[in-house]
Design an enzyme around this catalytic site. Structure first.
Site, PDB file in Angstrom:
ATOM      1  N   TYR A  18       0.865  -1.163   0.000  1.00  0.00           N
ATOM      2  CA  TYR A  18       0.000   0.000   0.000  1.00  0.00           C
ATOM      3  C   TYR A  18       0.904   1.216   0.000  1.00  0.00           C
ATOM      4  CZ  TYR A  18      -3.592   2.900   2.352  1.00  0.00           C
ATOM      5  OH  TYR A  18      -4.500   3.852   2.713  1.00  0.00           O
ATOM      6  N   TYR A 172     -11.214  -5.479   9.152  1.00  0.00           N
ATOM      7  CA  TYR A 172      -9.830  -5.226   9.560  1.00  0.00           C
ATOM      8  C   TYR A 172      -9.759  -4.162  10.660  1.00  0.00           C
ATOM      9  CZ  TYR A 172      -5.206  -3.208   9.606  1.00  0.00           C
ATOM     10  OH  TYR A 172      -4.007  -2.724  10.042  1.00  0.00           O
ATOM     11  N   HIS A 173     -10.387  -3.029  10.355  1.00  0.00           N
ATOM     12  CA  HIS A 173     -10.264  -1.879  11.259  1.00  0.00           C
ATOM     13  C   HIS A 173     -10.979  -2.099  12.582  1.00  0.00           C
ATOM     14  CE1 HIS A 173      -9.943  -0.753   7.050  1.00  0.00           C
ATOM     15  NE2 HIS A 173      -9.067   0.154   7.430  1.00  0.00           N
ATOM     16  N   LYS A 538      -7.804  15.595  20.460  1.00  0.00           N
ATOM     17  CA  LYS A 538      -7.200  15.013  19.262  1.00  0.00           C
ATOM     18  C   LYS A 538      -7.172  16.067  18.161  1.00  0.00           C
ATOM     19  CE  LYS A 538      -6.992  11.123  17.732  1.00  0.00           C
ATOM     20  NZ  LYS A 538      -5.568  10.857  17.848  1.00  0.00           N
ATOM     21  N   ASP A 542      -6.031  13.309  12.389  1.00  0.00           N
ATOM     22  CA  ASP A 542      -5.660  11.980  12.876  1.00  0.00           C
ATOM     23  C   ASP A 542      -6.883  11.236  13.422  1.00  0.00           C
ATOM     24  OD1 ASP A 542      -4.457   9.786  14.008  1.00  0.00           O
ATOM     25  OD2 ASP A 542      -3.529  10.895  15.656  1.00  0.00           O
ATOM     26  N   HIS A 544      -6.728   8.107  14.764  1.00  0.00           N
ATOM     27  CA  HIS A 544      -6.355   7.078  15.748  1.00  0.00           C
ATOM     28  C   HIS A 544      -6.901   7.470  17.107  1.00  0.00           C
ATOM     29  CE1 HIS A 544      -3.280   6.349  12.618  1.00  0.00           C
ATOM     30  NE2 HIS A 544      -3.456   5.090  12.957  1.00  0.00           N
TER      31      HIS A 544
HETATM   32  C1  B12 Z   1      -4.663   0.677  15.554  1.00  0.00           C
HETATM   33  C2  B12 Z   1      -4.037   1.461  14.429  1.00  0.00           C
HETATM   34  C3  B12 Z   1      -4.887   1.967  13.448  1.00  0.00           C
HETATM   35  C4  B12 Z   1      -6.382   1.835  13.513  1.00  0.00           C
HETATM   36  C5  B12 Z   1      -6.927   2.982  14.396  1.00  0.00           C
HETATM   37  C6  B12 Z   1      -8.188   2.654  15.144  1.00  0.00           C
HETATM   38  C7  B12 Z   1      -8.536   3.728  16.112  1.00  0.00           C
HETATM   39  N1  B12 Z   1      -9.760   4.194  16.065  1.00  0.00           N
HETATM   40  O1  B12 Z   1      -7.724   4.146  16.915  1.00  0.00           O
HETATM   41  C8  B12 Z   1      -6.742   1.979  12.009  1.00  0.00           C
HETATM   42  C9  B12 Z   1      -6.700   0.628  11.389  1.00  0.00           C
HETATM   43  C10 B12 Z   1      -8.070   2.630  11.734  1.00  0.00           C
HETATM   44  C11 B12 Z   1      -5.560   2.781  11.520  1.00  0.00           C
HETATM   45  C12 B12 Z   1      -5.612   3.543  10.371  1.00  0.00           C
HETATM   46  C13 B12 Z   1      -4.538   4.239   9.879  1.00  0.00           C
HETATM   47  N2  B12 Z   1      -3.283   4.190  10.327  1.00  0.00           N
HETATM   48 CO1  B12 Z   1      -2.799   3.359  11.951  1.00  0.00          CO
HETATM   49  N3  B12 Z   1      -2.075   2.382  13.453  1.00  0.00           N
HETATM   50  C14 B12 Z   1      -2.640   1.677  14.387  1.00  0.00           C
HETATM   51  C15 B12 Z   1      -1.575   1.040  15.301  1.00  0.00           C
HETATM   52  C16 B12 Z   1      -1.337  -0.349  14.818  1.00  0.00           C
HETATM   53  C17 B12 Z   1      -1.867   0.992  16.788  1.00  0.00           C
HETATM   54  C18 B12 Z   1      -2.326   2.276  17.447  1.00  0.00           C
HETATM   55  C19 B12 Z   1      -3.130   1.964  18.699  1.00  0.00           C
HETATM   56  O2  B12 Z   1      -4.335   2.071  18.695  1.00  0.00           O
HETATM   57  N4  B12 Z   1      -2.497   1.499  19.775  1.00  0.00           N
HETATM   58  C20 B12 Z   1      -3.156   1.169  21.013  1.00  0.00           C
HETATM   59  C21 B12 Z   1      -3.291   2.426  21.874  1.00  0.00           C
HETATM   60  C22 B12 Z   1      -3.947   2.102  23.194  1.00  0.00           C
HETATM   61  O3  B12 Z   1      -1.988   2.863  22.076  1.00  0.00           O
HETATM   62  P1  B12 Z   1      -1.507   4.375  21.869  1.00  0.00           P
HETATM   63  O4  B12 Z   1      -2.451   5.162  21.069  1.00  0.00           O
HETATM   64  O5  B12 Z   1      -0.087   4.389  21.521  1.00  0.00           O
HETATM   65  O6  B12 Z   1      -1.677   4.929  23.351  1.00  0.00           O
HETATM   66  C23 B12 Z   1      -0.803   4.603  24.407  1.00  0.00           C
HETATM   67  C24 B12 Z   1       0.263   5.654  24.615  1.00  0.00           C
HETATM   68  O7  B12 Z   1       0.744   6.214  23.417  1.00  0.00           O
HETATM   69  C25 B12 Z   1      -0.390   6.654  25.502  1.00  0.00           C
HETATM   70  N5  B12 Z   1      -1.258   7.695  24.954  1.00  0.00           N
HETATM   71  C26 B12 Z   1      -1.817   7.837  23.748  1.00  0.00           C
HETATM   72  N6  B12 Z   1      -2.581   8.914  23.708  1.00  0.00           N
HETATM   73  C27 B12 Z   1      -2.519   9.499  24.893  1.00  0.00           C
HETATM   74  C28 B12 Z   1      -3.116  10.647  25.396  1.00  0.00           C
HETATM   75  C29 B12 Z   1      -2.881  11.015  26.701  1.00  0.00           C
HETATM   76  C30 B12 Z   1      -3.552  12.210  27.252  1.00  0.00           C
HETATM   77  C31 B12 Z   1      -2.017  10.253  27.503  1.00  0.00           C
HETATM   78  C32 B12 Z   1      -1.776  10.647  28.878  1.00  0.00           C
HETATM   79  C33 B12 Z   1      -1.430   9.101  27.004  1.00  0.00           C
HETATM   80  C34 B12 Z   1      -1.678   8.733  25.721  1.00  0.00           C
HETATM   81  O8  B12 Z   1      -1.184   5.855  26.323  1.00  0.00           O
HETATM   82  C35 B12 Z   1      -1.644   4.694  25.646  1.00  0.00           C
HETATM   83  C36 B12 Z   1      -1.524   3.582  26.601  1.00  0.00           C
HETATM   84  O9  B12 Z   1      -0.527   2.675  26.357  1.00  0.00           O
HETATM   85  C37 B12 Z   1      -0.345   1.980  15.008  1.00  0.00           C
HETATM   86  C38 B12 Z   1       1.012   1.327  15.148  1.00  0.00           C
HETATM   87  C39 B12 Z   1       1.313   0.908  16.546  1.00  0.00           C
HETATM   88  N7  B12 Z   1       1.448  -0.378  16.796  1.00  0.00           N
HETATM   89  O10 B12 Z   1       1.364   1.736  17.430  1.00  0.00           O
HETATM   90  C40 B12 Z   1      -0.628   2.413  13.549  1.00  0.00           C
HETATM   91  C41 B12 Z   1      -0.145   3.766  13.060  1.00  0.00           C
HETATM   92  C42 B12 Z   1      -0.352   4.792  14.141  1.00  0.00           C
HETATM   93  N8  B12 Z   1      -1.033   4.054  11.854  1.00  0.00           N
HETATM   94  C43 B12 Z   1      -0.438   4.625  10.929  1.00  0.00           C
HETATM   95  C44 B12 Z   1      -1.068   4.956   9.673  1.00  0.00           C
HETATM   96  C45 B12 Z   1      -0.150   5.484   8.580  1.00  0.00           C
HETATM   97  C46 B12 Z   1      -2.440   4.791   9.471  1.00  0.00           C
HETATM   98  C47 B12 Z   1      -3.219   5.189   8.209  1.00  0.00           C
HETATM   99  C48 B12 Z   1      -2.878   6.544   7.656  1.00  0.00           C
HETATM  100  C49 B12 Z   1      -3.056   4.136   7.139  1.00  0.00           C
HETATM  101  C50 B12 Z   1      -3.711   4.582   5.850  1.00  0.00           C
HETATM  102  N9  B12 Z   1      -2.904   5.149   4.984  1.00  0.00           N
HETATM  103  O11 B12 Z   1      -4.864   4.413   5.683  1.00  0.00           O
HETATM  104  C51 B12 Z   1      -4.673   5.121   8.679  1.00  0.00           C
HETATM  105  C52 B12 Z   1      -5.125   6.536   9.062  1.00  0.00           C
HETATM  106  C53 B12 Z   1      -6.396   6.628   9.815  1.00  0.00           C
HETATM  107  C54 B12 Z   1      -6.690   8.035  10.231  1.00  0.00           C
HETATM  108  N10 B12 Z   1      -7.897   8.498   9.948  1.00  0.00           N
HETATM  109  O12 B12 Z   1      -5.903   8.739  10.805  1.00  0.00           O
HETATM  110  C55 B12 Z   1       1.014   4.909  11.230  1.00  0.00           C
HETATM  111  C56 B12 Z   1       1.312   6.366  11.536  1.00  0.00           C
HETATM  112  C57 B12 Z   1       2.658   6.755  10.966  1.00  0.00           C
HETATM  113  C58 B12 Z   1       3.286   7.988  11.493  1.00  0.00           C
HETATM  114  N11 B12 Z   1       2.989   8.469  12.689  1.00  0.00           N
HETATM  115  O13 B12 Z   1       4.140   8.506  10.809  1.00  0.00           O
HETATM  116  C59 B12 Z   1       1.285   3.873  12.392  1.00  0.00           C
HETATM  117  C60 B12 Z   1       2.369   4.299  13.379  1.00  0.00           C
HETATM  118  C61 B12 Z   1       1.651   2.548  11.716  1.00  0.00           C
HETATM  119  C62 B12 Z   1       2.870   2.632  10.826  1.00  0.00           C
HETATM  120  N12 B12 Z   1       4.053   2.340  11.360  1.00  0.00           N
HETATM  121  O14 B12 Z   1       2.767   2.967   9.678  1.00  0.00           O
HETATM  122  N13 B12 Z   1      -4.516   2.637  12.287  1.00  0.00           N
END
Ligand code: B12
Ligand SMILES: Nc1nc2c(ncn2[C@@H]2O[C@H](COP(=O)(O)OP(=O)(O)OP(=O)(O)O)[C@@H](O)[C@H]2O)c(=O)[nH]1
Ligand SMILES: [Mg+2]
Lengths: 661, 326
Positions: A18, A172-173, A538, A542, A544
């Site tokens: 992709y 998937y999502h 947010k 974005d 996510h």
């Molecule tokens: C799940 C996911 C998705 C899901 C999102 C579902 C949703 N509603 O959240 C779906 C499948 C929809 C998705 C889509 C896309 N995604 Co995505 N996704 C991920 C993924 C695999 C995990 C993120 C996640 O949810 N983690 C679980 C949560 C609980 O963790 P977290 O957000 O990190 O939060 C933790 C901490 O960061 C912190 N935290 C987070 N926020 C906050 C806020 C506060 C206040 C505090 C205190 C703490 C805190 O606390 C949490 C606890 O552990 C990441 C990669 C990864 N493994 O991290 C890619 C990732 C974020 N996605 C990415 C991309 C590119 C996309 C898409 C653009 C792909 C596309 N071209 O279509 C789309 C864009 C969607 C959009 N509209 O923005 C990239 C971003 C790249 C970048 N930053 O340069 C990543 C990094 C993957 C990659 N390596 O390419 N994605």
């Protein structure tokens, strides 16, 4: 008995990557080089402004232009993207949803300009809006008109581009937002039924052609680490779909009832600590969708080992592609018929999943289908709840994630050691160039023609005519993505999807640690004179939302008052809410890579409002090297995916507020 | 600008400065004893400066019927007319943790550059009755700063009647097919609101049927004691119609009140506020010492109510005197 006799070797699945970034010109070069290397299909990623119907110069586009995909505003961009690429020889997949009709119109216009006959074109538009509201976040209009548009596009392609896949229904999502296998099955089937019912009701195609519509529906699935269960889930998908096609829609031809699906395996479970372990996870997840011939996927995309660090580089993508090639070409997998045929255990698990899913499916259908189930927040709430459960299990250790909550002592990773960044970064300056390109295009087009085309679009949509005809005229006239979308916004209005966080049933302080934080908050409340109030924001496009949702639910669980307004807010809106709500702390969650542009702006907007003493915390995918660049003393802490202990995060936030007051 | 000075704060609130409004609310919500005297000063000043033409509107109804979405439409409608709008939205708190998710704001479209719209969410805390403990305090800020004041609360049935003692007009929102509200009204458990809205009337058939059902109740109940005939409005906040009729009905109700009993109603509401403060502080002991609730109400009604704290203190003083004499 010879297990292989008389069976030709199965053909390998399609291996897709992709891609798309920066500009139509850059992406065109990338595609041409991939095609030269023997790649046969294209899978186009559009940037977030395009996906949400904004031109590159819209305020919400800030920090996002060309970041995660190619910016596509006008027919000029589409012509550039396919420069020297013969569209009639391509199989093109476009990840586009809310503005599908528009992007398809641009694509068809470019194709015709190249001399292609559109009836021969092959490809796929994702065009699945439900999962946008529930998970992916690039919706624009309210559910009802959006689903109507979906149906109109299906009608159009079945009538005019018979080999096109007009929709790729996505589970998937849903899994990436925490869905369980049963929820994936039920929600996805309910979605398919709702869409087909609308196509039927609207009479988009002749009655006798309806089975053809059913035959054009394809799916996009996920496969998680529990790979045995995941394989059974896919078998359950196949059997449930067959039943629906037969019983509900009376499709006789088995070919039209085939469950056609592609896969990207799970990324949610991939970690940023000991990232090399992710390769093992990716391979096990991959097994679920290729092992059994009867449930084998038609196309597979694998994430890269550095998924949780940032965007993959070419080398990272190549490594994932090699995993597939080795499976298909070196192993003996493709020589066998279905190796699970006759397995009672697999069969039983499949039945169990399908049975439970049917119960849930009926529940949704009783609500009136996916639209009411979505609007009332029911479906989103289910996902947030499942995800909360998943995170609680990781926190407690009941769910083992190697390298994250077990076996955390490790040698430093040689894949990241000594490198500042082991992922791709996109230059922020492309935005300016892209805005300039757009403005110069707008100057040279025939303004009257544009106005007339938009006027016609308005009338035709207001009168519920099929969207495609007028959209194609807009494409020719030189209309932009933002103008097309704005015209529809005026008719349909805009939508904010339910956040799913209110009414979560597990209203309790789950653990001892949470209770301790709660006590600390109560003490702090006395000092503050008001209850500790947090805003979770947010900014930008974005989508996510997982992290923000889970932090919000947790914050309430430990006793904070939580303001969370969902995705897609401008820095001004966030700062304004912080002011009006009188919060003690602001938390921002950004995963899309736009933090360097957006966070300083939020800070600036807060300062304009005199909110200088409110601590700011950040979370998401924010590389270490960027934290220093944002250097600002109001940023107290930046959390990353590895910070899985939410109680610890809460405890630290309480301390920050205590210190600031 | 020194917002620590009560005079400046007041002047800025009156001018509609959102930073000042936010600061005033933060102060009025503060329960630390050290803040009491400033709170008293501010409330007294605000009360003297309430906007003459203000209209206080309460919007209540079961969870999820579309109250916030409807408020968003109404607010937009009033803003287009050039009237300023302040919104307070109250959400329940978790009884175990004391935490709350304040979700209404997400549904109300607000332009950060608009100085004439202000939204504040509040958690109900332990306070029963559908409002938050400090909602009435905070209202004084809104009454001084905005033309239209809207309060959203969650409510079904008898537990949440407090809203009627706070606002001028009560709007009850239902959705097509809501049997509960109907049953409550028929059984007389729930007061008939000033205006009834059937939202989500985009579900046309069901909405029409619900309207007929509700009309039977309204007809049956006839005019309320003040002489106002409860109105039924159909709306779809999602599609964006019906809110203008609601605004019209609200304006009719307000004119009706102005010609009849607005002054009296507001007076009574303020009496209730003082009673509530007294009850929250001294409970049954306080009431009984002063001869029961109705006797307390009578006493309060005799005071000058501009400064509610002054009344509260007079009551307290009286209570202690009586208590000592017993
Ligand atoms: C799940 C996911 C998705 C899901 C999102 C579902 C949703 N509603 O959240 C779906 C499948 C929809 C998705 C889509 C896309 N995604 Co995505 N996704 C991920 C993924 C695999 C995990 C993120 C996640 O949810 N983690 C679980 C949560 C609980 O963790 P977290 O957000 O990190 O939060 C933790 C901490 O960061 C912190 N935290 C987070 N926020 C906050 C806020 C506060 C206040 C505090 C205190 C703490 C805190 O606390 C949490 C606890 O552990 C990441 C990669 C990864 N493994 O991290 C890619 C990732 C974020 N996605 C990415 C991309 C590119 C996309 C898409 C653009 C792909 C596309 N071209 O279509 C789309 C864009 C969607 C959009 N509209 O923005 C990239 C971003 C790249 C970048 N930053 O340069 C990543 C990094 C993957 C990659 N390596 O390419 N994605
Ligand atoms: N079909 C339809 N849906 C609506 C309408 N008004 C609101 N909704 C939807 O109903 C859901 C709830 O709307 P809210 O405005 O949050 O309802 P509420 O009464 O404020 O909810 P709580 O504050 O949680 O009690 C949302 O998904 C809205 O989009 C309407 O007129 N028609
Ligand atoms: Mg609400």
């Amino acid at each position: 008995m010879n297990s292989k006799v008389n069976h030709p070797k199965d053909r390998p699945w399609l291996m897709r990557t992709y891609s798309g970034y920066a500009s139509a010109k850059e992406s065109n070069l990338l595609y041409r080089s991939n095609l030269a290397k023997g790649q046969t299909g294209l899978s186009i990623a559009f940037d977030l402004p395009t996906q949400t119907g904004y031109d590159s110069d819209h305020i919400l586009a800030k920090g996002e232009v060309g970041k995660l995909g190619v910016p596509m505003r006008t027919i000029e961009d589409m012509d550039t993207l396919f420069n020297q690429i013969p569209i009639d020889k391509m199989n093109t997949s476009m990840t586009i949803n809310a503005p599908t009709a528009w992007l398809l119109s641009l694509y068809l216009t470019t194709a015709e300009k190249q001399g292609a006959n559109i009836a021969d074109l092959r490809g796929t538009t994702q065009n699945d809006i439900l999962k946008e509201y529930l998970s992916r976040g690039t919706y624009i209009f309210p559910p009802r008109p959006s689903m109507q548009l979906t149906a109109e596009i299906i009608g159009f392609t079945v009538n005019h581009i018979p080999k096109w896949n007009p929709i790729n229904i996505c589970s998937y999502h849903l899994q990436e937002s925490g869905a369980t296998p049963v929820q994936e099955l039920a929600f996805t089937m309910a979605n398919a039924i709702t869409i087909l019912d609308i196509v039927k009701e609207r009479g988009e195609v002749k009655k006798e052609d309806f089975p053809k519509v059913v035959g054009r529906i394809s799916f996009f699935l996920n496969a998680g680490i529990r790979f045995v269960e995941e394989m059974c889930k896919i078998r359950a998908f196949t059997s449930m779909w067959d039943k629906i096609c037969t019983e509900r829609y009376g499709v006789k031809d088995p070919k039209l009832r085939r469950f056609r699906y592609g896969v990207q395996v799970n990324s949610l479970g991939l970690t940023d600590c000991q990232p090399e372990n992710n390769i093992a996870r990716i391979i096990y997840e991959f097994l679920a969708v290729v092992l059994g011939k009867d449930s084998r996927s038609r196309s597979v995309q694998l994430p890269a080992w550095n998924e949780a660090l940032g965007l993959p580089r070419k080398w990272d993508q190549q490594w994932s592609l090699r995993l597939q090639q080795i499976m298909a070409l070196e192993t003996d997998l493709l020589e066998y018929e279905d190796i699970f045929e006759g397995s009672h255990i697999i069969e039983q698990k499949e039945k169990e999943l399908a049975g439970a899913a049917e119960v849930e499916l009926n529940k949704i259908m009783e609500m009136g289908g996916v639209i009411p189930a979505l609007e009332t927040g029911y479906m989103k709430r289910c996902l947030v709840e499942s995800n909360a459960k998943r995170l609680r299990e990781i926190e407690s250790g009941d769910k083992v994630v190697v390298g994250l909550n077990k076996f955390t002592e490790a040698e430093p990773s040689l894949l990241t050691q000594g490198m500042e960044e082991s992922f791709l970064t996109v230059d922020d300056s492309i935005a300016d160039q892209q805005i300039e390109l757009l403005h110069s295009f707008k100057k040279k087009r025939d303004q009257d023609k544009v106005a007339r085309a938009l006027e016609k679009l308005h009338t035709s949509v207001s009168n519920s005519k099929n969207i495609m005809q007028a959209s194609r005229e807009c494409a020719l006239a030189g209309v932009t993505t933002g103008e097309w979308s704005d015209t529809l916004r005026k008719i349909f209005g805009e939508y904010r999807a339910p956040t799913g966080i209110s009414g979560i049933s597990n209203d309790r302080i789950s653990t001892e640690e949470a209770r301790k934080v709660n006590e600390k908050i109560r003490r702090l409340n006395t000092k503050l004179g008001r209850n500790l109030k947090i805003l979770i924001g947010k900014p930008g496009l974005d989508g996510h939302s997982n992290g923000a949702e889970q932090i919000a639910v947790k914050a309430k669980d430990v006793g904070m008052e939580v303001v969370y307004e969902g995705i897609r807010l401008t820095p001004e809106q966030i700062a304004e809410s912080a002011l009006q709500e009188g919060v003690h702390v602001v938390g921002l969650s950004i995963l899309s890579g736009s933090h360097l542009k957006l966070i300083p702006e939020v800070i600036h907007c807060m300062q304009k409002r005199g909110l200088n003493n409110i601590p700011l915390v950040l979370g998401g995918i924010i590389p270490k090297s960027d934290i220093a660049k944002m250097n600002n003393k109001i940023i107290c802490k930046v959390y990353a995916p590895r910070d899985y202990n939410l109680n610890t995060i809460m405890d630290e936030i309480v301390d920050m507020v205590d210190k600031a007051n | 600008m020194n917002l620590n000075s009560i005079d400046t704060l007041l002047a800025e609130v009156l001018a509609g400065n959102k930073i000042a409004v936010a600061n005033a609310l933060n102060l009025l919500e503060n329960i630390r004893p050290a803040k009491t005297s400033r709170i008293r000063q501010l409330i007294e000043q605000l009360s003297r400066n309430a906007r003459p033409g203000r209209h206080l509107i309460g919007i209540t109804g079961p969870p999820g019927v579309g109250k916030s979405t409807l408020i968003s439409r109404l607010a937009n409608f009033y803003r287009k007319q050039g009237r300023t709008v302040g919104i307070i939205s109250v959400d329940p708190s978790s009884c175990r943790s004391g935490g709350a998710l304040l979700g209404d704001r997400a549904r109300i479209i607000h332009d950060p550059g608009d100085s004439g719209l202000f939204i504040r969410s509040m958690a109900a805390g332990k306070h029963l009755g559908g409002l938050a403990w400090r909602t009435r305090h905070c209202l004084t800020v809104f009454e001084a700063a905005y033309d239209i004041i809207i309060i959203e609360t969650v409510g079904v049935g008898q537990s949440e009647t407090e809203i009627a003692q706070v606002v001028d007009s009560v709007v009850f929102v239902v959705q097509p097919g809501s049997g509960d509200a109907l049953q409550f009204m028929k059984a007389g458990i729930m007061e008939i609101p000033d205006i009834l809205v059937i939202n989500k009337a985009d579900q046309k058939k069901l909405a029409a049927k619900t309207k007929i059902d509700l009309e039977t109740v309204a007809v049956y109940s006839g005019f309320d004691e003040s002489g106002w005939q409860s109105e039924i409005v159909m709306a779809s906040a999602l599609e964006g119609w019906g809110h203008d009729q609601l605004a019209q009905a609200l304006s009719d109700h307000f004119s009706f009140l102005e010609n009849t009993c607005l002054k009296k109603k507001r007076h009574l509401n303020r009496v209730q506020w003082i009673l509530m403060m007294f009850k929250e502080r001294f409970g049954m002991f306080g009431l009984e010492t002063l001869g029961g609730e109705s006797s307390v109400l009578k006493q309060i009604a005799g005071f000058d109510l501009t400064n509610p704290f002054y009344c509260f203190e007079k009551l307290t003083h009286e209570m202690w005197t009586l208590a000592k004499n017993v």
